[in-house]
Design a protein around this motif. Structure first.
Motif, mmCIF file in Angstrom:
data_model
loop_
_atom_site.group_PDB
_atom_site.id
_atom_site.type_symbol
_atom_site.label_atom_id
_atom_site.label_comp_id
_atom_site.label_asym_id
_atom_site.label_seq_id
_atom_site.Cartn_x
_atom_site.Cartn_y
_atom_site.Cartn_z
ATOM 1 N N GLU A 1 3.893 8.139 8.949
ATOM 2 C CA GLU A 1 2.526 8.328 8.476
ATOM 3 C C GLU A 1 2.390 9.646 7.739
ATOM 4 O O GLU A 1 2.759 10.691 8.269
ATOM 5 C CB GLU A 1 1.584 8.396 9.687
ATOM 6 C CG GLU A 1 0.718 7.166 9.880
ATOM 7 C CD GLU A 1 -0.198 7.368 11.070
ATOM 8 O OE1 GLU A 1 -1.261 7.981 10.880
ATOM 9 O OE2 GLU A 1 0.190 6.956 12.180
ATOM 10 N N LEU A 2 1.860 9.573 6.546
ATOM 11 C CA LEU A 2 1.624 10.801 5.784
ATOM 12 C C LEU A 2 0.186 11.242 5.979
ATOM 13 O O LEU A 2 -0.749 10.497 5.712
ATOM 14 C CB LEU A 2 1.902 10.561 4.296
ATOM 15 C CG LEU A 2 1.879 11.828 3.450
ATOM 16 C CD1 LEU A 2 3.108 12.687 3.732
ATOM 17 C CD2 LEU A 2 1.781 11.491 1.965
ATOM 18 N N LYS A 3 0.053 12.472 6.450
ATOM 19 C CA LYS A 3 -1.291 12.994 6.659
ATOM 20 C C LYS A 3 -1.675 13.884 5.491
ATOM 21 O O LYS A 3 -0.835 14.229 4.653
ATOM 22 C CB LYS A 3 -1.344 13.784 7.967
ATOM 23 C CG LYS A 3 -1.003 12.926 9.176
ATOM 24 C CD LYS A 3 -1.523 13.554 10.458
ATOM 25 C CE LYS A 3 -1.151 12.696 11.663
ATOM 26 N NZ LYS A 3 0.283 12.823 12.022
ATOM 27 N N GLU B 1 0.836 -1.194 0.000
ATOM 28 C CA GLU B 1 0.000 0.000 0.000
ATOM 29 C C GLU B 1 0.865 1.237 0.000
ATOM 30 O O GLU B 1 1.923 1.278 0.640
ATOM 31 C CB GLU B 1 -0.905 -0.013 1.237
ATOM 32 C CG GLU B 1 -1.994 -1.074 1.122
ATOM 33 C CD GLU B 1 -3.045 -0.897 2.190
ATOM 34 O OE1 GLU B 1 -3.706 0.156 2.169
ATOM 35 O OE2 GLU B 1 -3.157 -1.782 3.047
ATOM 36 N N GLU B 2 0.427 2.250 -0.687
ATOM 37 C CA GLU B 2 1.166 3.500 -0.836
ATOM 38 C C GLU B 2 1.581 4.058 0.524
ATOM 39 O O GLU B 2 2.673 4.581 0.695
ATOM 40 C CB GLU B 2 0.277 4.505 -1.591
ATOM 41 C CG GLU B 2 0.932 5.825 -1.929
ATOM 42 C CD GLU B 2 2.008 5.714 -3.018
ATOM 43 O OE1 GLU B 2 2.086 4.680 -3.707
ATOM 44 O OE2 GLU B 2 2.789 6.679 -3.153
ATOM 45 N N LYS B 3 0.709 3.907 1.499
ATOM 46 C CA LYS B 3 1.003 4.496 2.806
ATOM 47 C C LYS B 3 2.182 3.811 3.498
ATOM 48 O O LYS B 3 2.767 4.359 4.429
ATOM 49 C CB LYS B 3 -0.242 4.469 3.704
ATOM 50 C CG LYS B 3 -0.703 3.085 4.140
ATOM 51 C CD LYS B 3 -1.903 3.225 5.066
ATOM 52 C CE LYS B 3 -2.458 1.870 5.502
ATOM 53 N NZ LYS B 3 -1.500 1.010 6.206
ATOM 54 N N ASP B 4 2.518 2.629 3.055
ATOM 55 C CA ASP B 4 3.652 1.920 3.661
ATOM 56 C C ASP B 4 4.994 2.331 3.058
ATOM 57 O O ASP B 4 6.053 1.932 3.529
ATOM 58 C CB ASP B 4 3.482 0.405 3.472
ATOM 59 C CG ASP B 4 2.250 -0.111 4.185
ATOM 60 O OD1 ASP B 4 1.903 0.485 5.234
ATOM 61 O OD2 ASP B 4 1.634 -1.065 3.694
ATOM 62 N N TYR C 1 6.669 5.061 2.986
ATOM 63 C CA TYR C 1 7.603 5.928 3.718
ATOM 64 C C TYR C 1 8.390 5.144 4.762
ATOM 65 O O TYR C 1 9.600 5.289 4.893
ATOM 66 C CB TYR C 1 6.840 7.108 4.347
ATOM 67 C CG TYR C 1 5.941 7.753 3.324
ATOM 68 C CD1 TYR C 1 6.493 8.526 2.311
ATOM 69 C CD2 TYR C 1 4.559 7.521 3.313
ATOM 70 C CE1 TYR C 1 5.685 9.071 1.320
ATOM 71 C CE2 TYR C 1 3.752 8.073 2.337
ATOM 72 C CZ TYR C 1 4.319 8.849 1.340
ATOM 73 O OH TYR C 1 3.539 9.375 0.356
#
Ligand SMILES: [Zn+2]
Lengths: 509, 174
Positions: free
Chosen positions: B105-107, B72-75, B77
Motif C-alpha cells: 500500500e502506498l500512502k 487501479e494505480e494502487k494495485d 505495487y
C-alpha cells in the motif's frame, strides 16, 4: 573497540635525563605525587639516587630480605624478584643477570640501593626532575604518570637545565593554556620553533593508535619497554596544535591521557610535551602485556600509527595473527548457533530444522575446546532459545571476544545447489579470517567448495572482532542434507572449525 | 498451485470490474489485444517493469523485464512485487517463490508498506535472504513515487525475516 579519543591532561613538566652531579641536599622523592617522608634518607652518590632498603619496604611497599652475612638484598613483589649484593656490579632479576651501573652500597651501617634500578625493575616509572632535584615515582596504574626518557644519558647541558626549570614552573593549570604555543621557543638557545609539526588528533580505535599530524616529514621514533610493558613514541620537532590542546580537558598537573577500561591490551595512553629542546611530543601506550605491534607513518593523511593487531593478516600464515589474547591469557571465541526457538531457520528436504543442526554443530565445537589451554569458547545459545540478531552481537562484545563464528545451514529453492560457503561482512581482518576458516571447513564438510563471499549480514557486520558466518551445507540438497545431520559429519566439521580457529590464532593444532 | 492462485486472482479482478459502478473511463491507450487475458478490459493497464532475481550461484541480483497488468494505480505495487515469485529463466532463481505478498500500500508522501508472509519452508540462507530483501526494494523503488519501503511480516514490524539480515523500518531510497 569503541572509539576512544581525546586528551585529559597535559604536562609541561619537563623531565630531564638524570643529572645527579649535584649535592644531595634537598633531594625529594615522590610516589604517585605524594612526597615520601623527609626521613627517607635518599641521597645522591655519583649521580645516582640511592635509598635505604628500609624505604623500599616502608615507602614503596615491596618485600625485602636482607642477608647480613652475604650482604645480599632480595626485593620482591608478586611479579618480580631481584637479588642485589653490596658492591657487586650486577643483580639477578627473575633469574636473569643484569648489570648494574651503581651497585648497592653500605653507608654508616645503612644499606643503600639504587632507586631507579630497583624502581624500574619492580614496575615503577621513575622520573628525575633536575630543576627541583626531585625523583617522581609512579606505580604503573597511577593515572598521572609521565614517562622518563628511555635511556639515561649524560647529564643535561646547562641550557637544557635552564629550560627545564622554566618548563616545570609552568606546571600549574593557569599557565598551561598559554604555554602551548611558546613551549618550543622558551629554551633560550635559539632552537627553531616555526617549523614544528602539530599533533592534531590522538585516537585509539580497533587496537590502533592513530596520531594525526600537520606535516608529513615527522621522524617519530618508537621504543618498546618492559616492567611495565609499554610502547613509547617520541615525535621530535612537534607540539600539540592549539585547537587540539584547547579542545581537551586537562587537569592542573598537566597530564594527558586516554583511559581504557577493560581493554584486553592497553590500560591507558598518555601524552605530553616531553621536551622543549627539541620540542618533542611523547606518547606512551601502557600495555597490559608484552604485545607485538606495527609502527607506521602515512602521508596524506599524515598519521603515525601504532597497530597492536600484530600486523600480518595474510590468510593462513598462522603467525602474527590479527588477534590478541585477553588479559587472562585465553583467546575468547564466540560460537553463535544461528536461529533458535520460534525461529527454526530453514526447513530441510526431510522437514528438519536448521536451528537444530546449528546448535548440535556449535555444541560439538565447544566440546572440542573444553580444557583447551589457549581458547575459551562462549556460546550465544546452548539450548533451543531465541536471540535477536543484536543480542548475539552483544554477547560477543560483552565477552570481549577475539573471534566470532556464526554457524548456519543453507537453503535455496533450487535442489541442485550444494556445497559449503563462508561469509564475512567487513573488509578488515574478517576477510582473512573467513578465508582461513573456509579452507579448513571445506576439508571437514567434503562438500563442493562454493567459496568465501562478502555479504552484509547483521552478526558479522556489527561485531567488532574478526567475524564470519559458516553456511555449512544446503538443507535443500539431498546429499548435503543427508550429511548435515550425521554425527560423524558434525564431528569432522567441528574439528575443521577448531583447526581454522587455531590456524588463524597461530596456535598449535 | 501457483497457476491456480493466479487464475483465481484474475477471476476476482473480473468480478470487481463487473460490479464496478461506472467510474471506468476509456483513458487507457496501453491496452493490448490478443494477449492471454480472456476478456478485454478497457481500464486495464499494462506496464513493463524490471523484476529482480538471483543467478544460480546466488551471488548477484539479476534484472529481468516483466510485464504487469493492473486496473487501479494502487494495485501496481503488489502486482509488481508478485512478479518476484516466478521466473521462467532457468538460470535465475525467484527468491520470493515460496513467500507471499499480502499487500503493498502506498500512502501519502510515498511510503510503501509491504506486508509479506514468510512460512518456515520459505526461509532462505544468509545470502539469499539479503538478496531477497534487495530484490523487493529494487523492484519497489523503480517507481519514482515510492520514497520509502517498510516491510512487515504478517503485519508485524519485525527485526528480521529469516534470521540473518535485519530489516530497516523503513528503508529509504539511497
Ligand atoms: Zn540460517
Amino acid at each position: 573497540m569503541k572509539k576512544i579519543g581525546g586528551m585529559l591532561l597535559f604536562c609541561f613538566m619537563l623531565f630531564m635525563v638524570p643529572n645527579m652531579s649535584h649535592a644531595s641536599a634537598g633531594l625529594q622523592i615522590y610516589l604517585n605525587g605524594v612526597s615520601l617522608s623527609p626521613s627517607a634518607g635518599g641521597q645522591i652518590i655519583k649521580d645516582y639516587t640511592m635509598i635505604p632498603i628500609r624505604v623500599v619496604v616502608e615507602e614503596l611497599g615491596f618485600q625485602v630480605d636482607w642477608d647480613k652475612k652475604t650482604r645480599t638484598v632480595t626485593i620482591h613483589n608478586d611479579k618480580t624478584s631481584m637479588t642485589l649484593v653490596v658492591d657487586q656490579k650486577w643483580a639477578t632479576v627473575d633469574g636473569k643477570k643484569v648489570s648494574l651501573d651503581m651497585p648497592p652500597t653500605l653507608k654508616s651501617d645503612t644499606t643503600l640501593v639504587p632507586l631507579r634500578f630497583v624502581g624500574e625493575q619492580m614496575g615503577l616509572v621513575v622520573n628525575w626532575e633536575n630543576a627541583t632535584k626531585s625523583v617522581y615515582l609512579f606505580t604503573s596504574d597511577y593515572s598521572s604518570e609521565v614517562t622518563k626518557p628511555d635511556v639515561p644519558t649524560t647529564p643535561g647541558k646547562p641550557d637544557q637545565g635552564g629550560s627545564t626549570g622554566e618548563g616545570s614552573n609552568n606546571g600549574s593549570d593557569g599557565t598551561n593554556n598559554g604555554s602551548n604555543g611558546s613551549n618550543g621557543g622558551n629554551s633560550g638557545n635559539g632552537s627553531v620553533t616555526q617549523d614544528l609539526a602539530e599533533i592534531q588528533t590522538v585516537t585509539f580505535e580497533d587496537n590502533r593508535l592513530v596520531v594525526g599530524v600537520s606535516k608529513s616529514d615527522v621522524k617519530p621514533t618508537q621504543t618498546k619497554l618492559s616492567n611495565p610493558d609499554r610502547i613509547v613514541v617520541d615525535i621530535p620537532n612537534a607540539k600539540f596544535s592549539d585547537s587540539f590542546f584547547n579542545s581537551q580537558n586537562f587537569a592542573a598537573n598537566g597530564q594527558a591521557e586516554i583511559q581504557l577500561t577493560d581493554h584486553p591490551l592497553v590500560s591507558k595512553i598518555r601524552y605530553s610535551l616531553f621536551s622543549s629542546n627539541p620540542s618533542t611530543v611523547r606518547i606512551v601506550i601502557d600495555l597490559n602485556q608484552n604485545q607485538a605491534y606495527q609502527f607506521t607513518t602515512t602521508k596524506d593523511p599524515n598519521t603515525i600509527i601504532v597497530d597492536l593487531n600484530g600486523g600480518s593478516t595474510d590468510p593462513g600464515n598462522g603467525s602474527n595473527p590479527g588477534t590478541i589474547p585477553p588479559a587472562n591469557g585465553k583467546y575468547v571465541v564466540v560460537i553463535d548457533a544461528g536461529h533458535g526457538a520460534k525461529d527454526p531457520g530453514a526447513i530441510s528436504l526431510n522437514k528438519r530444522n536448521e536451528k537444530d543442526f546449528n546448535l548440535a554443530q556449535a555444541l560439538k565445537v565447544a566440546e572440542l575446546f573444553q580444557n583447551d589451554p589457549d581458547v575459551q569458547i562462549v556460546l550465544t545459545r546452548s539450548d533451543d532459545t531465541f536471540l535477536e540478531l543484536k543480542e548475539r552481537v552483544t554477547v560477543a562484545k560483552q565477552a570481549n571476544a577475539n573471534l566470532f563464528i556464526s554457524i548456519h545451514a543453507n537453503s535455496i529453492n533450487k535442489a541442485t545447489i550444494s556445497g559449503t560457503e563462508t561469509y564475512y561482512s567487513r573488509d578488515d581482518e574478517s576477510k582473512a579470517f573467513a578465508q582461513v576458516m573456509h579452507s579448513n571447513l571445506v576439508q571437514g564438510t567434503k562438500l563442493p567448495d562454493r567459496g568465501v563471499r562478502k555479504q552484509s549480514l547483521h552478526v558479522t557486520r556489527e561485531t567488532t572482532m574478526p567475524a564470519c558466518l559458516l553456511e555449512v551445507g544446503y538443507l535443500t540438497n539431498q546429499t548435503d542434507e543427508a550429511a548435515l545431520y550425521q554425527d560423524d559429519f558434525q564431528n569432522r566439521v567441528a574439528q575443521s572449525i577448531k583447526n581454522g580457529i587455531k590456524q588463524y590464532l597461530g596456535l598449535q593444532p | 498451485m501457483r497457476k491456480f492462485t493466479l487464475l483465481a486472482g484474475t477471476f476476482v479482478l473480473l468480478l470487481a470490474l463487473a460490479t464496478g459502478c461506472g467510474q471506468k473511463t476509456e483513458t487507457n491507450t496501453n491496452t493490448q489485444t490478443g494477449d492471454t487475458t480472456e476478456v478485454q478490459q478497457p481500464t486495464e493497464q499494462t506496464l513493463k517493469i524490471q523484476s529482480y532475481y538471483t543467478d544460480d550461484q546466488i551471488l548477484n541480483l539479476v534484472p529481468k523485464e516483466q510485464e504487469i497488468k493492473f486496473v487501479e494505480e494502487k494495485d501496481k505495487y503488489l502486482t509488481a512485487l508478485k512478479t518476484l515469485q516466478k521466473t521462467d529463466d532457468p538460470n535465475q532463481i525467484a527468491l520470493w517463490e515460496e513467500s507471499e505478498f499480502l499487500s503493498a500500500e502506498l500512502k501519502d508522501g510515498g511510503a510503501l508498506t509491504v506486508d509479506v508472509k514468510v512460512p518456515a519452508e520459505a526461509h532462505l540462507g544468509a545470502s539469499a535472504e539479503d538478496l531477497a530483501v534487495q530484490a523487493l526494494l529494487k523492484t519497489a523503488f523503480q517507481f519514482d513515487e515510492v520514497k520509502s519501503v517498510d516491510i512487515l511480516v504478517d503485519g508485524q514490524s519485525v527485526d528480521t525475516m529469516m534470521g540473518h539480515v535485519e530489516l530497516e523500518h523503513p528503508y529509504t531510497r539511497n
